[in-house]
Design a protein around this motif. Structure first.
Motif, PDB file in Angstrom:
ATOM      1  N   TRP A   1       0.840  -1.206   0.000  1.00  0.00           N
ATOM      2  CA  TRP A   1       0.000   0.000   0.000  1.00  0.00           C
ATOM      3  C   TRP A   1       0.869   1.247   0.000  1.00  0.00           C
ATOM      4  O   TRP A   1       0.587   2.214  -0.723  1.00  0.00           O
ATOM      5  CB  TRP A   1      -0.912  -0.008   1.225  1.00  0.00           C
TER       6      TRP A   1
ATOM      7  N   ILE B   1       0.368   3.925  -3.147  1.00  0.00           N
ATOM      8  CA  ILE B   1      -0.420   5.125  -2.860  1.00  0.00           C
ATOM      9  C   ILE B   1       0.271   6.367  -3.413  1.00  0.00           C
ATOM     10  O   ILE B   1      -0.390   7.319  -3.836  1.00  0.00           O
ATOM     11  CB  ILE B   1      -0.662   5.271  -1.333  1.00  0.00           C
TER      12      ILE B   1
ATOM     13  N   THR C   1      -3.632   0.380  -5.370  1.00  0.00           N
ATOM     14  CA  THR C   1      -4.044   0.972  -4.102  1.00  0.00           C
ATOM     15  C   THR C   1      -5.444   0.515  -3.720  1.00  0.00           C
ATOM     16  O   THR C   1      -5.724   0.202  -2.555  1.00  0.00           O
ATOM     17  CB  THR C   1      -4.005   2.512  -4.184  1.00  0.00           C
TER      18      THR C   1
ATOM     19  N   THR D   1      -5.884  -1.479  -0.205  1.00  0.00           N
ATOM     20  CA  THR D   1      -6.331  -0.627   0.897  1.00  0.00           C
ATOM     21  C   THR D   1      -7.021  -1.394   2.032  1.00  0.00           C
ATOM     22  O   THR D   1      -6.728  -1.130   3.216  1.00  0.00           O
ATOM     23  CB  THR D   1      -7.255   0.489   0.374  1.00  0.00           C
TER      24      THR D   1
ATOM     25  N   LEU E   1      -3.982  -0.392   4.538  1.00  0.00           N
ATOM     26  CA  LEU E   1      -4.134   0.843   5.312  1.00  0.00           C
ATOM     27  C   LEU E   1      -4.245   0.590   6.815  1.00  0.00           C
ATOM     28  O   LEU E   1      -3.603   1.300   7.602  1.00  0.00           O
ATOM     29  CB  LEU E   1      -5.335   1.639   4.801  1.00  0.00           C
TER      30      LEU E   1
END
Length: 312
Positions: A57, A61, A206, A210, A214
């Protein structure tokens, strides 16, 4: 066929073939230097406090955000060249990253260079010859033989006497090399600019990373590993996710697929050198012989001693 950034300026300046090749060589060398560091930093991260999805990630990103102006012009997916783009996404996107990062949980950094960037140019050359009828020439063919011998020398011992579970990592890395070869061969067939491909691959990577990635970033920061997160954001996202991919895309455009791919044969040597101070790994005699053989092979296979015929 699109050129990458500044195609209009390139056309106006009408650079010589030598200038094109010099730019391609410089971009290829920049990319492989970054990838040498990427192997070591990723190996360190997945064995530390950041799981593969979180590291992935952080990698994607940045290009998804920084290159948003480029991919917004294209849309969420290209209207033309969709199949080549899908191949590029599979070969350099989130799925590729998860495959390779998980492989690094089974094998040391010394195995990654020979089996991933070391074998990728051999796969590209084989496909270029058998499918696209590219003529390599004697010097370049000898160069690929040297790369193959270097790969065997660098990793032969671990393949013959693998540690428990090491074969899983080896298999995953070889699959990753095939995927990356697909990216290299499909790149110029998308009809897109370098920044558009890199940005769009970053966007979709991404999206898929995610849900798992994340939360891992948030947890790592809360547990006091903010500096490691920041380091990986720069190494993975800025350098590997944007600079290296854009530079490698320019190299593909200026040199052709197989010539650009040949430079990745330098990554095992660079990774081995960086691993000495970073991971405390010291190359043995076999590794040194492999590094020398791979280096000679890259010089020959890159076409430095003859222009040859570009394809891809």
């Amino acid at each position: 066929m699109h050129k990458s950034v500044g195609s209009a300026a390139d056309s106006a300046a009408n650079p010589s073939p030598l200038s094109d090749r010099l730019v391609g060589y410089g971009c290829a060398l920049l990319a492989v230097c970054i990838w040498g560091g990427w192997i070591v930093s990723t190996r360190h991260a997945v064995h530390g406090h950041l799981p593969p999805a979180t590291v992935g990630w952080l990698r994607f990103i940045v290009p998804a955000t920084v290159l948003a102006p480029a991919w917004i012009k294209v849309g969420l997916w290209p209207r033309r060249g969709l199949i080549p783009f899908v191949i590029c996404f599979l070969g350099a996107g989130g799925l590729f990253f998860l495959l390779v990062a998980n492989a690094m949980r089974f094998v040391p950094a010394a195995d990654v260079g020979p089996l991933l960037p070391g074998t990728m140019p051999l796969i590209v050359a084989l496909v270029s010859v058998l499918v696209f009828r590219e003529w390599l020439g004697t010097a370049r063919a000898i160069g690929f033989i040297f790369i193959a011998l270097g790969v065997v020398a660098l990793n032969g011992r671990s393949l013959l006497y693998p540690e428990d579970g090491a074969w899983v990592g080896h298999l995953l890395l070889l699959c990753g090399a095939a995927m990356w070869a697909g990216y290299t061969l499909a790149f110029r067939r998308t009809g897109m600019k370098t920044v558009e491909i890199v940005g769009l691959v970053g966007l979709w990577s991404t999206v898929i990373l995610t849900p798992a990635g994340l939360p891992g970033v948030v947890s790592a920061i809360q547990e006091g590993y903010g500096e490691e997160v920041l380091f990986q954001l720069v190494m993975q996202g800025v350098l590997s996710g944007v600079v290296a991919l854009v530079a490698f895309g320019v190299a593909i455009e200026r040199l052709g697929s197989s010539r650009a791919a040949a430079f990745t044969g330098l990554v095992p040597a660079l990774a081995a050198l960086i691993a000495v101070p970073a991971l405390g790994e010291h190359p043995d005699t076999a590794a040194i012989l492999g590094v020398v053989g791979t280096g000679i092979g890259v010089v020959l296979a890159s076409g430095a001693f003859g222009q040859g015929r570009r394809t891809g």
